[in-house]
Design a protein around this motif. Structure first.
Motif, PDB file in Angstrom:
ATOM      1  N   PHE A   1      -6.176 -45.270   6.389  1.00  0.00           N
ATOM      2  CA  PHE A   1      -6.211 -43.810   6.488  1.00  0.00           C
ATOM      3  C   PHE A   1      -7.216 -43.244   5.498  1.00  0.00           C
ATOM      4  N   PHE A   2      -8.208 -42.527   6.049  1.00  0.00           N
ATOM      5  CA  PHE A   2      -9.292 -41.932   5.279  1.00  0.00           C
ATOM      6  C   PHE A   2      -9.152 -40.409   5.344  1.00  0.00           C
ATOM      7  N   PRO A   3      -8.709 -39.750   4.272  1.00  0.00           N
ATOM      8  CA  PRO A   3      -8.482 -38.306   4.317  1.00  0.00           C
ATOM      9  C   PRO A   3      -9.765 -37.498   4.185  1.00  0.00           C
ATOM     10  N   GLY A   4      -9.594 -36.200   4.244  1.00  0.00           N
ATOM     11  CA  GLY A   4     -10.683 -35.277   3.965  1.00  0.00           C
ATOM     12  C   GLY A   4     -10.677 -34.943   2.478  1.00  0.00           C
TER      13      GLY A   4
ATOM     14  N   ASP B   1      -1.058 -36.593   3.005  1.00  0.00           N
ATOM     15  CA  ASP B   1       0.283 -36.085   3.286  1.00  0.00           C
ATOM     16  C   ASP B   1       0.279 -34.799   4.098  1.00  0.00           C
ATOM     17  N   LYS B   2      -0.868 -34.377   4.567  1.00  0.00           N
ATOM     18  CA  LYS B   2      -0.930 -33.223   5.477  1.00  0.00           C
ATOM     19  C   LYS B   2      -0.628 -33.718   6.891  1.00  0.00           C
ATOM     20  N   PRO B   3      -0.228 -32.808   7.782  1.00  0.00           N
ATOM     21  CA  PRO B   3       0.349 -33.200   9.084  1.00  0.00           C
ATOM     22  C   PRO B   3      -0.420 -34.212   9.925  1.00  0.00           C
ATOM     23  N   LEU B   4      -1.716 -34.044  10.124  1.00  0.00           N
ATOM     24  CA  LEU B   4      -2.444 -34.951  11.011  1.00  0.00           C
ATOM     25  C   LEU B   4      -2.395 -36.395  10.524  1.00  0.00           C
ATOM     26  N   LEU B   5      -2.572 -36.597   9.239  1.00  0.00           N
ATOM     27  CA  LEU B   5      -2.553 -37.956   8.696  1.00  0.00           C
ATOM     28  C   LEU B   5      -1.130 -38.447   8.451  1.00  0.00           C
ATOM     29  N   TYR B   6      -0.265 -37.577   8.020  1.00  0.00           N
ATOM     30  CA  TYR B   6       1.134 -37.948   7.776  1.00  0.00           C
ATOM     31  C   TYR B   6       1.787 -38.471   9.049  1.00  0.00           C
TER      32      TYR B   6
ATOM     33  N   ASP C   1      -9.214 -24.576  14.061  1.00  0.00           N
ATOM     34  CA  ASP C   1     -10.144 -24.702  12.946  1.00  0.00           C
ATOM     35  C   ASP C   1     -10.295 -26.165  12.494  1.00  0.00           C
ATOM     36  N   HIS C   2     -10.816 -26.357  11.299  1.00  0.00           N
ATOM     37  CA  HIS C   2     -11.086 -27.703  10.790  1.00  0.00           C
ATOM     38  C   HIS C   2      -9.805 -28.507  10.501  1.00  0.00           C
ATOM     39  N   SER C   3      -8.677 -27.829  10.445  1.00  0.00           N
ATOM     40  CA  SER C   3      -7.384 -28.510  10.301  1.00  0.00           C
ATOM     41  C   SER C   3      -6.678 -28.628  11.646  1.00  0.00           C
TER      42      SER C   3
ATOM     43  N   ILE D   1      -0.094 -28.034  19.163  1.00  0.00           N
ATOM     44  CA  ILE D   1      -1.340 -28.792  18.978  1.00  0.00           C
ATOM     45  C   ILE D   1      -1.040 -30.134  18.313  1.00  0.00           C
ATOM     46  N   ILE D   2      -0.272 -30.123  17.237  1.00  0.00           N
ATOM     47  CA  ILE D   2       0.028 -31.382  16.538  1.00  0.00           C
ATOM     48  C   ILE D   2       0.784 -32.320  17.467  1.00  0.00           C
TER      49      ILE D   2
END
Length: 182
Positions: A8-11, A17-22, A156-158, A170-171
């Motif tokens: 997992f490579f975050p921004g 721990d934010k929703p898309l990666l979590y 947006d970007h998130s 969306i998630i």
């Protein structure tokens, strides 16, 4: 059972721990992947729109990634997936190319710089209101590199909008696609 690894490579501001990666990490673990998180630190402020600061941030993230992943025996895994977000998409594409790693990829909100490293074998998600990446460029590059792109209108970007319930939908849609891809 094959040995599976998910990295997992975050921004920069979008940590693990934010929703898309979590939720991606939870799905990967449920699918039997060993999960490894890359975490970065030490970025300058006001990177957006500043080419020099962006290059510096990319180098910082990449050198930290090399250190974090240095002990992995890549050849011992039969199924490797890189799951990345924003600047992490650039780091993941560069790492796979420079270390000649055969892997599948999930690129969430890729940046134009991601495509400098000829990303391959993956899917991507992009919001049309993403102020960090131009939709036309992302569409064209995903076509060029044969990456299946899911466009989220007004996100947006998130991959978020001003409507919380829409964001939850969306998630859910994104995680459904990721689960199928895993």
């Amino acid at each position: 059972m094959s040995k599976k690894l998910a990295i997992f490579f975050p921004g920069i501001g979008y940590h693990n721990d934010k929703p898309l990666l979590y939720y991606s990490r939870k799905l990967a673990a449920e699918a039997g992947f060993q999960c490894v998180r890359v975490d970065y630190n030490g970025f300058a402020s006001e990177i957006k729109g500043n080419a020099d600061k962006m290059r510096e941030a990319l180098e910082t993230a990449y050198s930290q990634t090399e250190l974090i992943l240095s002990d992995i025996d890549w050849k011992s895994y039969e199924n490797i997936i890189f799951i990345s977000k924003s600047i992490g998409t650039v780091v993941a594409a560069r790492y796979a190319k420079e270390y000649d790693i055969t892997c599948r990829n999930i690129y969430m909100t890729p940046l134009a710089e991601t495509f400098l490293f000829e990303p391959c074998n993956g899917i991507a998600f992009h919001g049309t209101a993403d102020s960090w990446a131009d939709t036309k460029i992302i569409k064209d590059k995903c076509i060029e590199y044969d990456i299946k792109l899911s466009i989220i209108p007004d996100a947006d970007h998130s991959l978020e909008t001003a409507d919380t319930m829409k964001n939850i939908a969306i998630i859910n849609k994104v995680m459904d696609e990721i689960k199928k891809y895993l």
